[in-house]
Design a protein around this motif. Structure first.
Motif, PDB file in Angstrom:
ATOM      1  N   ARG A 137       0.851  -1.199   0.000  1.00 13.62           N
ATOM      2  CA  ARG A 137       0.000   0.000   0.000  1.00 13.62           C
ATOM      3  C   ARG A 137       0.883   1.244   0.000  1.00 13.62           C
ATOM      4  O   ARG A 137       1.977   1.230   0.548  1.00 13.62           O
ATOM      5  CB  ARG A 137      -0.831   0.088   1.286  1.00 13.62           C
ATOM      6  CG  ARG A 137      -1.915  -0.913   1.418  1.00 13.62           C
ATOM      7  CD  ARG A 137      -2.571  -0.667   2.784  1.00 13.62           C
ATOM      8  NE  ARG A 137      -3.306  -1.824   3.222  1.00 13.62           N
ATOM      9  CZ  ARG A 137      -4.556  -2.078   2.853  1.00 13.62           C
ATOM     10  NH1 ARG A 137      -5.203  -1.248   2.072  1.00 13.62           N
ATOM     11  NH2 ARG A 137      -5.167  -3.158   3.281  1.00 13.62           N
ATOM     12  N   CYS A 192      -3.488   1.798   6.160  1.00  6.36           N
ATOM     13  CA  CYS A 192      -4.899   1.515   5.947  1.00  6.36           C
ATOM     14  C   CYS A 192      -5.714   2.239   7.023  1.00  6.36           C
ATOM     15  O   CYS A 192      -5.386   2.173   8.201  1.00  6.36           O
ATOM     16  CB  CYS A 192      -5.097   0.004   6.045  1.00  6.36           C
ATOM     17  SG  CYS A 192      -6.784  -0.490   5.875  1.00  6.36           S
ATOM     18  N   GLU A 193      -6.762   2.950   6.591  1.00 11.31           N
ATOM     19  CA  GLU A 193      -7.538   3.715   7.579  1.00 11.31           C
ATOM     20  C   GLU A 193      -8.736   2.938   8.103  1.00 11.31           C
ATOM     21  O   GLU A 193      -9.451   3.396   8.980  1.00 11.31           O
ATOM     22  CB  GLU A 193      -7.997   5.045   6.961  1.00 11.31           C
ATOM     23  CG  GLU A 193      -6.855   6.060   6.973  1.00 11.31           C
ATOM     24  CD  GLU A 193      -7.033   7.171   5.964  1.00 11.31           C
ATOM     25  OE1 GLU A 193      -8.158   7.350   5.486  1.00 11.31           O
ATOM     26  OE2 GLU A 193      -6.025   7.833   5.657  1.00 11.31           O
ATOM     27  N   ASN A 213      -6.673  -0.027  13.068  1.00 10.40           N
ATOM     28  CA  ASN A 213      -5.793   1.014  12.500  1.00 10.40           C
ATOM     29  C   ASN A 213      -5.067   1.786  13.593  1.00 10.40           C
ATOM     30  O   ASN A 213      -3.940   2.224  13.433  1.00 10.40           O
ATOM     31  CB  ASN A 213      -6.541   1.958  11.554  1.00 10.40           C
ATOM     32  CG  ASN A 213      -7.828   2.480  12.129  1.00 10.40           C
ATOM     33  OD1 ASN A 213      -8.415   1.871  13.007  1.00 10.40           O
ATOM     34  ND2 ASN A 213      -8.266   3.624  11.662  1.00 10.40           N
TER      35      ASN A 213
END
Ligand SMILES: Cc1cc2nc3c(=O)[nH]c(=O)nc-3n(C[C@H](O)[C@H](O)[C@H](O)COP(=O)(O)OP(=O)(O)OC[C@H]3O[C@@H](n4cnc5c(N)ncnc54)[C@H](O)[C@@H]3O)c2cc1C
Length: 358
Positions: free
Chosen positions: A36, A40-41, A105
């Motif tokens: 990524r 990642c949220e 997260n």
């Protein structure tokens, strides 16, 4: 400790981050690459077990997790909407086993901050493309075109692991046909911030789990694509923060090791989120992988972690099948078990320990 020049961690989910934290703690130089381009949220996992926090503390991660997380002390079980069992686990007897709620997260952010303090930053936008493990090290082609040699590689690249596939390690199991739904919502009232509510064995093989992930925020999970639609008692929704569906696979890698590559986390196993064990198991794998590298006991890694993974998958599957079953035998067993837990403190203690121990 044997001399180790450098370890590559592939994947910066909770498993990869925990591995990198442990490597730094033991003074081993590591790189951690993540496909990524940024963190990642979204949060998949919300449940952290006390044993996971203890494992992280052991490798130096500060105890921010417990101070920030919601303590999930109370559990109510409903059977098709009717009260079945209520457990208030606030006493000292259960202190060591009560789980915590914190979005995945945020857990990842805490691990990244610790890593940064150790001088390691996640290399975002860099994927492991090819992996060639030898007897003395691993050669890796990265997506930026570089070719690097490492002493060891920890593959924490998730359920669709490139590394596992490249090495041809079989990942047998099954994919459940029915998508499950998940929704994170803000609610106006009626949220007991330490109560998990599980409604099982509803008609049509349904169940719902509602668990607090913030003061007035809850997560709803159900085995149907729209989790909110599955709710027996509608909640007073102020705002839907996130709603979506996901597919469940129940699989385990045949081996967690190939030469100098160790698989950890979802790259090695996956199962339903019932019981909230996936991330916890991944973090335990990661720390065990690093400890076996450090102590030179790596031969035992695959056998030991495979056994623990298989037991976890087995228990999770039994729980998933029971809570979704509408058979009268299953309903009778659940009622008997609930009575035993409510009546005998020793059964209750064993049950609670089992929920959050790995
Ligand atoms: C709805 C839901 C709820 C859940 N709730 C819980 C819970 O309450 N408690 C719990 O313990 N677990 C829970 N889980 C499971 C948990 O989310 C996973 O087990 C956990 O995320 C696995 O972490 P991981 O680091 O092994 O893999 P991942 O989180 O999938 O991370 C793998 C990372 O590797 C990266 N990557 C992939 N390929 C490459 C490559 N070639 N090179 C570089 N990087 C790569 C990916 O981009 C990804 O960031 C839940 C899951 C779901 C779906």
């Amino acid at each position: 400790m044997r001399h180790i020049n450098q370890v590559l961690v592939v994947g910066a989910g909770p498993t990869g981050l925990a591995a990198a934290c442990a490597l730094s703690f033991y003074g081993i130089h590591c790189r951690i690459v993540e496909r990524r381009t940024k963190p990642c949220e979204l949060s998949r996992a919300v449940g952290i077990f006390p044993c996971t926090i203890r494992r992280l503390l052991k490798v130096g991660v500060p105890d921010i997790l417990t101070s920030e997380a919601m303590k999930l002390c109370k559990v109510e079980y409903l059977q098709a909407g009717r009260p079945l069992l209520f457990l208030d686990n606030r006493g000292d007897a259960y202190k060591e086993y009560v789980g915590f709620g914190l979005p995945q997260n945020r857990t990842e952010e805490i691990l990244r901050e610790f890593l940064l303090e150790q001088g390691v930053s996640v290399e975002y936008g860099v994927a492991a493309v090819e992996v060639d493990p030898g007897d003395r090290g691993v050669t890796v082609v990265l997506s930026d075109g570089s070719v690097e040699d490492f002493d060891w590689l920890i593959a924490a690249d998730g359920v669709h692991s490139t590394v596992r596939e490249q090495l041809g390690i079989p990942f047998p199991g099954e994919d459940l046909p029915q998508p499950w739904g998940v929704a994170d919502i803000d609610i106006d009232e009626g949220c007991d911030s330490d109560l998990i509510s599980v409604d099982i064995q509803r008609p049509g093989n349904q169940f719902t789990i509602v668990l607090p992930i913030g003061r007035q925020r809850v997560r709803v999970v159900a085995p149907q694509p729209d989790a909110l639609e599955a709710l027996g008692q509608p909640l007073k929704v102020r705002e839907i923060r996130r709603s979506g569906s996901f597919q469940i696979s129940i699989r385990q890698a045949e081996s967690y090791r190939f030469r100098r590559v160790l698989l950890a986390g979802d790259a090695a196993h996956c199962h339903s989120p019932v019981g909230g064990k996936g991330m916890n198991l991944g973090i335990a794998d990661a720390i065990a992988a690093v400890e076996t590298i450090v102590t030179g006991r790596v031969d035992s890694y695959s056998t030991e972690r495979h056994k623990i993974g298989a037991a976890t998958i087995r228990k999770t599957e039994v729980a998933r099948r029971i809570i979704t079953s509408n058979s009268s035998i299953s309903k009778g067993c659940v009622r008997t078990l609930a009575k035993l837990i409510a009546t005998f403190p020793v059964v209750r203690q064993a049950y609670i320990q089992n929920l959050t121990r790995l």
